[in-house]
Write an enzyme that holds these catalytic residues in place. Structure first.
Site, PDB file in Angstrom:
ATOM      1  N   ASP A   1     -17.462  -1.957  -1.102  1.00 25.75           N
ATOM      2  CA  ASP A   1     -16.931  -0.616  -0.855  1.00 25.75           C
ATOM      3  C   ASP A   1     -18.086   0.362  -0.683  1.00 25.75           C
ATOM      4  OD1 ASP A   1     -15.455   2.005  -1.269  1.00 25.75           O
ATOM      5  OD2 ASP A   1     -13.822   0.604  -1.691  1.00 25.75           O
TER       6      ASP A   1
ATOM      7  N   ASP B   1     -21.027   0.246   3.703  1.00 24.76           N
ATOM      8  CA  ASP B   1     -20.294   0.997   4.718  1.00 24.76           C
ATOM      9  C   ASP B   1     -20.016   0.035   5.863  1.00 24.76           C
ATOM     10  OD1 ASP B   1     -19.374   2.587   6.785  1.00 24.76           O
ATOM     11  OD2 ASP B   1     -21.041   4.018   6.724  1.00 24.76           O
ATOM     12  N   VAL B   2     -18.770  -0.380   6.012  1.00 25.96           N
ATOM     13  CA  VAL B   2     -18.451  -1.412   7.007  1.00 25.96           C
ATOM     14  C   VAL B   2     -18.661  -0.935   8.438  1.00 25.96           C
ATOM     15  CG1 VAL B   2     -16.821  -2.557   5.461  1.00 25.96           C
ATOM     16  CG2 VAL B   2     -15.980  -0.834   7.091  1.00 25.96           C
TER      17      VAL B   2
ATOM     18  N   ASN C   1      -9.977  -4.784   4.493  1.00 24.58           N
ATOM     19  CA  ASN C   1      -9.084  -3.716   4.053  1.00 24.58           C
ATOM     20  C   ASN C   1      -9.671  -2.325   4.256  1.00 24.58           C
ATOM     21  OD1 ASN C   1      -6.897  -2.435   2.243  1.00 24.58           O
ATOM     22  ND2 ASN C   1      -8.794  -1.979   1.138  1.00 24.58           N
TER      23      ASN C   1
ATOM     24  N   TYR D   1      -5.699   7.445  14.100  1.00 25.75           N
ATOM     25  CA  TYR D   1      -5.547   6.390  13.095  1.00 25.75           C
ATOM     26  C   TYR D   1      -4.741   5.221  13.644  1.00 25.75           C
ATOM     27  CZ  TYR D   1      -4.295   4.152   8.655  1.00 25.75           C
ATOM     28  OH  TYR D   1      -4.111   3.248   7.634  1.00 25.75           O
TER      29      TYR D   1
ATOM     30  N   LYS E   1      -5.541   1.033  14.289  1.00 23.26           N
ATOM     31  CA  LYS E   1      -4.779  -0.035  13.643  1.00 23.26           C
ATOM     32  C   LYS E   1      -4.098  -0.928  14.683  1.00 23.26           C
ATOM     33  CE  LYS E   1      -5.849   0.940   9.425  1.00 23.26           C
ATOM     34  NZ  LYS E   1      -6.661  -0.003   8.622  1.00 23.26           N
TER      35      LYS E   1
END
Length: 282
Positions: A38, A65-66, A92, A171, A175
């Site tokens: 995370d 930080d992905v 996630n 957003y 997704k």
């Protein structure tokens, strides 16, 4: 990986809180060692320590930080050094930006949400799938000697990928990309023995929604997760994060051994009626 997820190694991004925390805990309860990755480093440490204390499983917290590929690569190296291989990856980690139509959205917000929600899934999958398929070192195997693929990737999407909502184009489009990537990655990595699926939650009560006061937070969570006449979806209530975690657990486990390339809607029937959060059967 045997049984459900016993004796496996699972990496959960965005694992410090919310759905990620519930998922990391649920996997550990079923016998997995868990990496809590995370951007909130201190909170990841706290979560990992609590899960280890409660379940007896080995845990590792990694600040990551992905949306930064170099950070993801470093995280993967840390995981390889500690565990040698990975059996489960739960993508996630995700962020929201202020909801607004595209005519009002600026480039900075687009860049950030795409970096985390879309590129983050790609970066984590890119650098962790090799630890599932024996690509962890120059000899074609990991430190533990694994040479055969036996992994599962679960991407957390959203019901917004399929149900239109005013002002949520940024957003929801990221997704939607996650759902599309899930299907394509399932095709790409089936020969490696890696299954790739997605879950699409509806309204889930997480820290994002809760008041700061603990008692008020408890009351709010109970109120939102109890069916009511004006609640969302067909079930007329919100979900607890653990309910999403249970779906992730199923897809990650051997019990879903013939499931890949699918998007499991865990939204209380919101997408079934196709009208967003509000549904009036009359």
């Amino acid at each position: 990986m045997t049984g459900r997820v016993a004796d496996s190694v699972a990496v959960v991004t965005g694992g410090a809180r919310g759905i990620g925390e519930a998922t990391a805990r649920r996997l550990a309860e079923e016998g997995a060692d868990v990496v809590v990755a995370d951007v909130l480093g201190e909170q990841a440490e706290t979560t990992a320590e609590a899960i280890a204390a409660d379940t007896g499983r080995e845990t590792l917290a990694v600040e990551c930080d992905v949306g930064d590929e170099s950070a993801v690569e470093a995280m993967a190296e840390t995981v390889a050094e500690r565990f040698g291989e990975v059996d489960i990856l739960v993508n996630n980690a995700g962020i929201r930006v202020d909801p607004k139509p595209v005519t009002e959205a600026d480039e900075e917000s687009w860049d950030r949400i795409i970096a985390v929600n879309q590129k983050g899934v790609a970066f984590c999958t890119k650098h962790l799938i090799p630890l599932m398929t024996g690509g962890g070192d120059e000899e074609g195997g990991t430190e533990s000697g694994a040479t055969e693929g036996n992994g599962s990737v679960v991407n957390v999407a959203s019901m917004g990928a399929e149900v239109a909502r005013p002002d949520w184009a940024q957003y929801d489009s990221t997704k939607g990309a996650v759902v599309a990537m899930t299907k394509d990655m399932a095709c790409d990595h089936a020969p490696d023995g890696v299954r790739v699926n997605a879950v699409s939650p509806g309204y889930v009560v997480t820290e994002y929604h809760l008041p700061d006061d603990p008692e008020e937070a408890r009351e709010y969570r109970e109120e939102q997760t109890t069916p009511s006449a004006d609640g969302p979806g067909v079930l007329k209530r919100a979900a607890d994060p653990r309910e999403i975690a249970d779906a992730v657990l199923f897809l990650a486990s051997d019990e879903a051994s013939f499931v890949t390339g699918t998007n499991l809607r865990v939204d209380g029937g919101v997408s079934a009626v196709g009208t967003g959060f509000d549904w009036d059967p009359a």
